[in-house]
Design a protein around this motif. Structure first.
Motif: not given
Length: 221
Positions: A1-9, A75-76, A42-49
């Motif tokens: 399990m990981a903490r992921l952030l996804v940013i997309d409009d 990752l873009f 942001l420091k709480n996430y393991d990966l950012i999309l």
């Protein structure tokens, strides 16, 4: 399990990615704009999309802004497939590109691969803000990718304080932890070592070791 952030409009993209990655047991946070993201979080996430083409702040600008703050893979998600765009994105700190439209199975596999690599690397590294990283295997300290020329004793002091970030240690405690009870020097040498360490780290624009007057030293990170 990981903490992921996804940013997309695009909400449809967010729903697709969130549903797909949650199937792998991850905790997924989605945002439609970088304005919804708290920098400290942001420091709480393991990966950012991160999407590139967004109306307020584009992904390139946001990646440049946060790369010195976060150490996790970025990752873009993008429709940009020009080689110049890919080269630029990787040059400013991105770890990978996933082009739109994409198959959710491929995205899940890419995310899994990056998380697996991070776990292997972080097993033997210790990272902090300002791009400070300890290689625990080789006993070397790197700042912004450059190796800091530390003596063995200086490195050991840095690692000890960094492993216990925020905790205050007296000179006696540091001496015993680094040199042992049977060390051949006096604990007053710790002050000299700290002075030398600070001088070297200041050359890279960082000052993580603070003095707590009348008590000792601590690593602020």
């Amino acid at each position: 399990m990981a903490r992921l952030l996804v940013i997309d409009d695009e909400k449809a993209i967010l729903d697709l990615v969130k549903n797909g990655l949650e199937k792998d047991g991850h905790i997924v946070t989605v945002c439609e704009s970088v304005a919804d993201v708290t920098i400290n979080a942001l420091k709480n996430y393991d990966l950012i999309l991160l999407d590139i083409m967004m109306p307020d702040v584009d992904g390139f600008m946001f990646c440049k802004k946060i790369r010195g703050i976060v150490d996790c893979p970025i990752l873009f998600l993008t429709a940009k497939v020009m080689e110049t765009d890919i080269i630029y994105g990787l040059g400013i700190g991105a770890d990978d590109y996933i082009t739109k439209p994409f198959r959710i199975g491929e995205l899940r596999a890419r995310v899994t691969a990056h998380l697996r690599r991070e776990r292997r690397e972080h097993h033997n590294t210790l990272g902090f803000e300002q791009e400070i990283k300890f290689d625990l295997s080789s006993k070397e300290l790197f700042i912004k990718g450059k190796k800091v020329d530390l003596t063995k004793s200086e490195y050991e002091i840095c690692e000890y304080l960094a492993r216990n970030r925020g905790q205050v240690f007296t000179r006696e405690q540091i001496y015993e932890a680094v040199f042992g009870f049977d060390g051949n020097s006096d604990n007053s040498t710790i002050a000299t070592h700290i002075k030398n360490i600070r001088s070297k780290l200041a050359g890279y624009g960082v000052t993580p070791i603070n003095t707590v007057w009348g008590v000792g030293y601590r690593w602020e990170g």
